[in-house]
Design a protein around this motif. Structure first.
Motif, mmCIF file in Angstrom:
data_model
loop_
_atom_site.group_PDB
_atom_site.id
_atom_site.type_symbol
_atom_site.label_atom_id
_atom_site.label_comp_id
_atom_site.label_asym_id
_atom_site.label_seq_id
_atom_site.Cartn_x
_atom_site.Cartn_y
_atom_site.Cartn_z
ATOM 1 N N SER A 103 0.839 -1.206 0.000
ATOM 2 C CA SER A 103 0.000 0.000 0.000
ATOM 3 C C SER A 103 0.869 1.250 0.000
ATOM 4 O O SER A 103 0.562 2.234 -0.681
ATOM 5 N N LEU A 104 1.944 1.204 0.756
ATOM 6 C CA LEU A 104 2.875 2.337 0.795
ATOM 7 C C LEU A 104 3.466 2.589 -0.578
ATOM 8 O O LEU A 104 3.511 3.739 -1.046
ATOM 9 N N LEU A 105 3.900 1.540 -1.234
ATOM 10 C CA LEU A 105 4.499 1.688 -2.559
ATOM 11 C C LEU A 105 3.490 2.251 -3.553
ATOM 12 O O LEU A 105 3.820 3.131 -4.364
ATOM 13 N N LEU A 106 2.246 1.786 -3.496
ATOM 14 C CA LEU A 106 1.213 2.307 -4.397
ATOM 15 C C LEU A 106 0.980 3.795 -4.153
ATOM 16 O O LEU A 106 0.836 4.573 -5.106
ATOM 17 N N ALA A 107 0.939 4.198 -2.888
ATOM 18 C CA ALA A 107 0.728 5.607 -2.565
ATOM 19 C C ALA A 107 1.892 6.454 -3.057
ATOM 20 O O ALA A 107 1.694 7.548 -3.611
ATOM 21 N N LEU A 108 3.112 5.971 -2.883
ATOM 22 C CA LEU A 108 4.291 6.729 -3.316
ATOM 23 C C LEU A 108 4.348 6.837 -4.839
ATOM 24 O O LEU A 108 4.702 7.888 -5.386
ATOM 25 N N LEU A 109 3.984 5.771 -5.531
ATOM 26 C CA LEU A 109 3.949 5.818 -6.994
ATOM 27 C C LEU A 109 2.853 6.762 -7.481
ATOM 28 O O LEU A 109 3.039 7.478 -8.482
ATOM 29 N N ARG A 110 1.715 6.768 -6.779
ATOM 30 C CA ARG A 110 0.617 7.679 -7.161
ATOM 31 C C ARG A 110 1.038 9.126 -6.984
ATOM 32 O O ARG A 110 0.724 9.989 -7.826
ATOM 33 N N VAL A 192 -6.139 4.726 -6.767
ATOM 34 C CA VAL A 192 -5.622 5.546 -5.668
ATOM 35 C C VAL A 192 -6.023 6.991 -5.949
ATOM 36 O O VAL A 192 -5.333 7.721 -6.655
ATOM 37 N N ASP A 193 -7.165 7.416 -5.394
ATOM 38 C CA ASP A 193 -7.644 8.775 -5.626
ATOM 39 C C ASP A 193 -7.174 9.696 -4.499
ATOM 40 O O ASP A 193 -6.455 9.287 -3.586
#
Length: 224
Positions: A103-110, A192-193
């Protein structure tokens, strides 16, 4: 009295049905990208009403972003039921819980994609493996084994690739496709909005506070 000759209509009538079948099968398999199959994408724009009606029978919803060029299916929300007493159908697309590091990686990529879109330039965000590792490692507890930490981050990267939010580029397909380069897929914006990011930032702040005492204790021990 002479009867008029009967003529057969040889105009093909199966093409729209074939396109619809291909669309349904393709969407049930995964994400449809405009760049991957432009003819099928054009068929989707024409037949999207039929796709929506058919998928509604399976309790699925079509998500279509013409600007970004992708489409996919998702389970309809519970609030979308027309009848209050209706029984929910079994989920055809299962929800998959994600670990905190993923989840952290997805947020950072977003966030990286958000920063990238704010500037002028290419429409494709390409990051090297080392760049992705550096994005994540500052948020993870430091260990004595550096190699093991990197291996863990590589595992999280592979999971995001499996989820379809990162695409591993093949070497030799241009300067951007050097070994260990990844394209951040723009479909990440649909999952990821801004609200998700805001909520995750709050959880991340708590996570950081939890790590700070551990880091301070470790630092104090080194000076004793």
């Amino acid at each position: 009295m002479d009867q008029p000759d009967a003529t057969l209509d040889t105009t093909p009538t199966t093409k729209p049905n074939q396109d619809l079948s291909r669309l349904l099968i393709g969407l049930l398999k995964g994400v449809l990208y405009r760049e991957s199959d432009e003819p099928l994408w054009a068929a989707l724009l024409t037949l999207q009403s039929a796709v929506r009606d058919t998928m509604r029978l399976l309790d699925l919803e079509l998500v279509l972003d013409e600007a970004e060029g992708y489409a996919f299916l998702k389970s309809r929300d519970d609030s979308d039921d027309d009848d209050e007493g209706s029984t929910r159908l079994p989920r055809l697309i299962a929800r998959r819980p994600l670990s905190f590091p993923v989840s952290l990686l997805l947020a950072l990529l977003r966030k990286k994609l958000l920063e990238f879109d704010a500037g002028a330039g290419d429409t494709r965000l390409v990051l090297s493996r080392d760049e992705i590792v550096e994005l994540v490692r500052v948020f993870l507890p430091e260990g004595t084994n550096e190699a093991r930490l990197i291996d863990q981050i590589d595992t999280h990267i592979n999971k995001v690739v499996d989820l379809g939010f990162l695409h591993r580029l093949k070497p030799g397909a241009g300067a951007a496709a050097a070994p260990d380069n990844y394209e951040v897929k723009r479909i990440l914006k649909a999952f990821v909005d801004a609200q998700w990011l805001s909520e995750f930032d709050a959880r991340l702040a708590v996570y950081r506070q939890r790590l700070m005492p551990e880091s301070a204790t470790a630092e104090g021990r080194r000076h004793d």
